[in-house]
Design a protein around this motif. Structure first.
Motif, PDB file in Angstrom:
ATOM      1  N   LEU A   1      28.042   9.150  13.646  1.00 23.30           N
ATOM      2  CA  LEU A   1      27.766   8.765  12.268  1.00 23.30           C
ATOM      3  C   LEU A   1      29.048   8.658  11.451  1.00 23.30           C
ATOM      4  CD1 LEU A   1      25.157   8.409  10.456  1.00 23.30           C
ATOM      5  CD2 LEU A   1      25.681  10.728   9.680  1.00 23.30           C
ATOM      6  N   PHE A   2      29.180   7.600  10.768  1.00 19.49           N
ATOM      7  CA  PHE A   2      30.334   7.450   9.890  1.00 19.49           C
ATOM      8  C   PHE A   2      29.923   7.771   8.466  1.00 19.49           C
ATOM      9  CE2 PHE A   2      32.915   4.807   7.008  1.00 19.49           C
ATOM     10  CZ  PHE A   2      34.165   5.312   7.308  1.00 19.49           C
TER      11      PHE A   2
ATOM     12  N   LEU B   1      30.939   7.734   4.615  1.00 16.12           N
ATOM     13  CA  LEU B   1      31.856   7.028   3.711  1.00 16.12           C
ATOM     14  C   LEU B   1      32.369   8.009   2.644  1.00 16.12           C
ATOM     15  CD1 LEU B   1      32.734   3.998   3.092  1.00 16.12           C
ATOM     16  CD2 LEU B   1      30.848   3.976   1.466  1.00 16.12           C
ATOM     17  N   MET B   2      33.610   8.387   2.748  1.00 15.42           N
ATOM     18  CA  MET B   2      34.130   9.376   1.805  1.00 15.42           C
ATOM     19  C   MET B   2      34.831   8.725   0.611  1.00 15.42           C
ATOM     20  SD  MET B   2      32.842  11.772   3.351  1.00 15.42           S
ATOM     21  CE  MET B   2      33.336  13.146   2.326  1.00 15.42           C
ATOM     22  N   LYS B   3      35.298   7.533   0.808  1.00 15.26           N
ATOM     23  CA  LYS B   3      35.887   6.822  -0.338  1.00 15.26           C
ATOM     24  C   LYS B   3      35.509   5.347  -0.240  1.00 15.26           C
ATOM     25  CE  LYS B   3      40.651   6.361   1.457  1.00 15.26           C
ATOM     26  NZ  LYS B   3      40.460   6.647   2.877  1.00 15.26           N
ATOM     27  N   TRP B   4      35.446   4.713  -1.402  1.00 21.87           N
ATOM     28  CA  TRP B   4      34.943   3.337  -1.452  1.00 21.87           C
ATOM     29  C   TRP B   4      35.756   2.379  -0.597  1.00 21.87           C
ATOM     30  CZ3 TRP B   4      30.252   3.106  -2.794  1.00 21.87           C
ATOM     31  CH2 TRP B   4      29.730   3.882  -3.817  1.00 21.87           C
ATOM     32  N   GLU B   5      37.043   2.609  -0.556  1.00 21.48           N
ATOM     33  CA  GLU B   5      37.903   1.678   0.183  1.00 21.48           C
ATOM     34  C   GLU B   5      37.470   1.564   1.647  1.00 21.48           C
ATOM     35  OE1 GLU B   5      38.867   3.849  -1.976  1.00 21.48           O
ATOM     36  OE2 GLU B   5      40.040   2.732  -3.452  1.00 21.48           O
ATOM     37  N   ASP B   6      36.927   2.651   2.176  1.00 21.83           N
ATOM     38  CA  ASP B   6      36.542   2.634   3.586  1.00 21.83           C
ATOM     39  C   ASP B   6      35.337   1.726   3.870  1.00 21.83           C
ATOM     40  OD1 ASP B   6      38.597   4.338   4.122  1.00 21.83           O
ATOM     41  OD2 ASP B   6      37.379   6.169   4.138  1.00 21.83           O
ATOM     42  N   ALA B   7      34.658   1.370   2.821  1.00 25.51           N
ATOM     43  CA  ALA B   7      33.512   0.471   3.020  1.00 25.51           C
ATOM     44  C   ALA B   7      33.978  -0.964   3.235  1.00 25.51           C
ATOM     45  CB  ALA B   7      32.582   0.520   1.809  1.00 25.51           C
TER      46      ALA B   7
ATOM     47  N   PRO C   1      27.212   2.795   5.343  1.00 23.45           N
ATOM     48  CA  PRO C   1      27.714   2.350   6.654  1.00 23.45           C
ATOM     49  C   PRO C   1      26.596   1.910   7.591  1.00 23.45           C
ATOM     50  CG  PRO C   1      28.770   4.405   6.002  1.00 23.45           C
ATOM     51  CD  PRO C   1      27.678   4.153   5.029  1.00 23.45           C
ATOM     52  N   LEU C   2      25.455   2.578   7.509  1.00 23.75           N
ATOM     53  CA  LEU C   2      24.347   2.200   8.391  1.00 23.75           C
ATOM     54  C   LEU C   2      23.788   0.827   8.018  1.00 23.75           C
ATOM     55  CD1 LEU C   2      22.475   5.631   8.658  1.00 23.75           C
ATOM     56  CD2 LEU C   2      23.756   4.466  10.473  1.00 23.75           C
ATOM     57  N   VAL C   3      23.662   0.583   6.732  1.00 18.70           N
ATOM     58  CA  VAL C   3      23.139  -0.729   6.302  1.00 18.70           C
ATOM     59  C   VAL C   3      24.140  -1.824   6.658  1.00 18.70           C
ATOM     60  CG1 VAL C   3      22.391  -2.118   4.336  1.00 18.70           C
ATOM     61  CG2 VAL C   3      21.735   0.274   4.470  1.00 18.70           C
ATOM     62  N   ILE C   4      25.403  -1.539   6.438  1.00 18.73           N
ATOM     63  CA  ILE C   4      26.424  -2.531   6.779  1.00 18.73           C
ATOM     64  C   ILE C   4      26.373  -2.855   8.269  1.00 18.73           C
ATOM     65  CG2 ILE C   4      28.934  -2.830   7.053  1.00 18.73           C
ATOM     66  CD1 ILE C   4      29.263  -1.572   4.288  1.00 18.73           C
TER      67      ILE C   4
ATOM     68  N   ALA D   1      23.186   2.585  -3.169  1.00 16.94           N
ATOM     69  CA  ALA D   1      23.393   2.659  -1.719  1.00 16.94           C
ATOM     70  C   ALA D   1      22.970   1.352  -1.035  1.00 16.94           C
ATOM     71  CB  ALA D   1      22.634   3.844  -1.137  1.00 16.94           C
ATOM     72  N   TYR D   2      21.812   0.833  -1.427  1.00 23.05           N
ATOM     73  CA  TYR D   2      21.423  -0.406  -0.748  1.00 23.05           C
ATOM     74  C   TYR D   2      21.935  -1.656  -1.459  1.00 23.05           C
ATOM     75  CZ  TYR D   2      17.379  -0.321  -4.001  1.00 23.05           C
ATOM     76  OH  TYR D   2      16.575  -0.272  -5.105  1.00 23.05           O
ATOM     77  N   LEU D   3      22.056  -1.583  -2.805  1.00 24.86           N
ATOM     78  CA  LEU D   3      22.516  -2.784  -3.514  1.00 24.86           C
ATOM     79  C   LEU D   3      23.935  -3.176  -3.118  1.00 24.86           C
ATOM     80  CD1 LEU D   3      21.244  -2.405  -7.215  1.00 24.86           C
ATOM     81  CD2 LEU D   3      20.420  -3.957  -5.432  1.00 24.86           C
ATOM     82  N   LEU D   4      24.800  -2.198  -3.069  1.00 20.73           N
ATOM     83  CA  LEU D   4      26.195  -2.510  -2.752  1.00 20.73           C
ATOM     84  C   LEU D   4      26.314  -3.102  -1.346  1.00 20.73           C
ATOM     85  CD1 LEU D   4      27.921   0.658  -4.287  1.00 20.73           C
ATOM     86  CD2 LEU D   4      27.922  -1.665  -5.213  1.00 20.73           C
ATOM     87  N   SER D   5      25.558  -2.532  -0.436  1.00 19.71           N
ATOM     88  CA  SER D   5      25.625  -3.044   0.941  1.00 19.71           C
ATOM     89  C   SER D   5      25.141  -4.494   1.006  1.00 19.71           C
ATOM     90  CB  SER D   5      24.744  -2.196   1.857  1.00 19.71           C
ATOM     91  OG  SER D   5      24.957  -0.838   1.619  1.00 19.71           O
ATOM     92  N   ILE D   6      24.070  -4.764   0.292  1.00 26.28           N
ATOM     93  CA  ILE D   6      23.510  -6.123   0.332  1.00 26.28           C
ATOM     94  C   ILE D   6      24.456  -7.119  -0.335  1.00 26.28           C
ATOM     95  CG2 ILE D   6      21.652  -7.580  -0.562  1.00 26.28           C
ATOM     96  CD1 ILE D   6      19.803  -5.086  -0.332  1.00 26.28           C
ATOM     97  N   ILE D   7      24.952  -6.741  -1.506  1.00 26.46           N
ATOM     98  CA  ILE D   7      25.833  -7.672  -2.236  1.00 26.46           C
ATOM     99  C   ILE D   7      27.076  -7.975  -1.415  1.00 26.46           C
ATOM    100  CG2 ILE D   7      27.291  -7.927  -4.301  1.00 26.46           C
ATOM    101  CD1 ILE D   7      25.094  -6.255  -5.784  1.00 26.46           C
TER     102      ILE D   7
END
Ligand SMILES: Nc1ncnc2c1ncn2[C@@H]1O[C@H](COP(=O)(O)OP(=O)(O)OP(=O)(O)O)[C@@H](O)[C@H]1O
Length: 488
Positions: free
Chosen positions: A350-351, A353-359, A387-390, A408-414
């Protein structure tokens, strides 16, 4: 003679009335009145005085009423013509267009033209247009145009082209907002005199453009024009502008220019095309003279107009970001208080995400989250879910209210849509009207509105479009929002 008809849009009837004038020694008086009450109508009107150009009628949207056509045409010598045109619309989908035409020289035509049931468009009221063009010499012209609209969601615009060689296109309605008709004309020549007051009346969604054109020599013109229809853009009526343009010598222009909410365009190119102003997005909406602006405390019932048509009023992303910025201190260390997340039914590493940049979000999205919304770091449910949605796993996330699930889901989708739009291979996401990439289903209107706002905020400047749909929302504008809002 060419008498083109307006072009209707979806399922709408159409009517048009276009005319052109080319003559000398004419006298012309025209009055055009558009009134609309309580209804949803749409229409536009166009005129082209281009003696050599093309004529195109106004274009309606969908569902509008149908206009009668009135196409008087005379061709003779020594004629005089007085015309008034009245458009009235009450309680229905009606609208109309009318453009008088005279051709010849020294003509006389005393007529009174009344059009009802003009052309409609997509639910909203569209102002008609009154457009005329005169070219020649020794002309006298008096024109009045009144556009009125009350209580509705209207849409429409009108354009005129006085281009002696160009083409004329009618106004184009936008969506949702009230759009006013236009009165457009253009003047070029010499020894002209021109006085034009313009009057904008009270009430909602109004605005107009007012442009005139005269071409010729030794003209005299005393016009009194009253435009009461606003033109709206997306979400709200907005005022149009008043634009007068003249080119030539020895001209006198008496008038004033007033712009309210929105913009109008003018192209006075004597050889080019002329397009009327067009509403922009997110204008203010006025209902019965009261400005109805979103204030952050609004619930979804706030925008029910007197005619019981509900169209939600949305806040702009700046307001939404401002709210987040205010809450920055409050949420600065919220992550530390978040409950730990337990992951089940997942046997891979499991990854988190500790900081936004890692996304590895697209830069604008990262800016929106970090700089503009002031989300300093991912909350716990986000650090696991994103990370899972991505990675395109099916995920069921469960966490207490206010724990940050929405982002959590909006950012991944956008981010996924952005990447899809950017990439240039077979995975490229190609935008098409009313073709959403993702659909978010929630149980209540309030929630839909809230999530819509969040999505709007995160997607700001990313090129990703957000639209919403729910019951009660007036179907016409809602359809339009979907049609043009996701993902076009
Ligand atoms: N990473 C973050 N940093 C700071 N604030 C955040 C972060 N993520 C979300 N928030 C804020 O936390 C608050 C709650 O978020 P949100 O409403 O999205 O939670 P939710 O779990 O979706 O709530 P609900 O269960 O009610 O839908 C909001 O004010 C939001 O702005």
């Amino acid at each position: 003679m060419n008498q083109p008809r307006g072009r209707g849009g979806f399922a709408s009837d159409r009517g048009g009335f276009n005319s052109s004038t080319s003559a000398v020694n004419q006298e012309r008086r025209e009055v055009s009145i558009f009134e609309r009450f309580l209804g949803n109508g749409d229409g536009s009107a166009q005129s082209n005085g281009n003696p050599r150009g093309s004529n195109r009628g106004g274009r309606g949207g969908y569902r509008g009423g149908r206009g009668d056509r009135l196409n008087p045409s005379t061709s003779a010598v020594n004629q005089e013509r007085q015309e008034s045109s009245i458009f009235e619309r009450y309680l229905g989908n009606r609208n109309g267009t009318s453009n008088p035409f005279t051709s010849g020289s020294n003509q006389e035509n005393n007529g009174r033209d009344s059009n009802r049931d003009g052309r409609g468009g997509y639910r909203g009221g569209r102002g008609g247009g009154f457009n005329s063009f005169a070219t020649g010499s020794n002309q006298e012209r008096r024109e009045g145009s009144i556009f009125q609209r009350f209580l509705g969601n209207g849409d429409g615009s009108a354009q005129s082209n006085g281009n002696p060689r160009g083409s004329s296109r009618g106004g184009r309605g936008g969506y949702r907002g009230g759009r006013g008709g236009g009165f457009n004309s253009f003047a070029t020549g010499s020894n002209q005199e021109r006085r034009e007051p313009t009057q904008n009346a009270f009430a909602a969604n109004r605005g107009s453009t007012f442009n005139r054109f005269n071409s010729g020599n030794d003209q005299e013109r005393h016009g009194y024009d009253s435009n009461n229809r606003g033109r709206g853009g997306y979400r709200g009526g907005r005022g149009g502008g008043f634009i007068a343009f003249a080119i030539g010598a020895n001209q006198e222009i008496v008038g004033h220019i007033s712009n309210r909410d929105g913009f109008a365009q003018l192209n006075g190119n004597p050889r080019g095309s002329y397009r009327g102003g067009r509403g922009a997005y997110r204008g203010q909406r006025r209902i019965n003279g009261h400005q109805n602006q979103a204030d952050g405390n609004q619930n979804v019932d706030d925008n029910i107009a007197d005619n019981n048509v509900y169209v939600p009023h949305n806040r702009i992303s700046e307001e939404l970001f401002a709210e987040d910025q205010k809450a920055e201190a409050l949420y600065a260390n919220v992550v530390d208080d978040d409950e730990d997340v337990v992951v089940e039914n997942f046997d891979q590493s499991l990854f988190r995400l500790m900081k936004w940049e890692d996304a590895e979000f697209e830069p604008q999205l990262l800016t929106n989250v970090k700089e503009r919304a002031k989300y300093t770091r991912p909350r716990k449910i986000q650090s696991v879910t994103i990370p899972l949605v991505i990675d395109r796993f099916d995920v069921v996330s469960q966490a207490e209210t206010g724990s940050g699930k929405t982002a959590a889901y909006l950012l991944s989708i956008i981010d996924d849509i952005m990447k899809g739009k950017l990439c240039k291979d077979e995975d490229t996401f190609v935008s098409e009207p009313a073709s959403p990439f993702a659909i978010i289903i929630v149980p209540t209107r309030e929630l839909a509105q809230q999530i819509y706002e969040q999505a709007l905020k995160f997607a700001d400047k990313t090129g990703v479009n957000i639209a919403k749909a729910y019951g009660k929302y007036d179907l016409g504008p809602n359809n339009n929002e979907i049609r043009f809002g996701c993902d076009w």
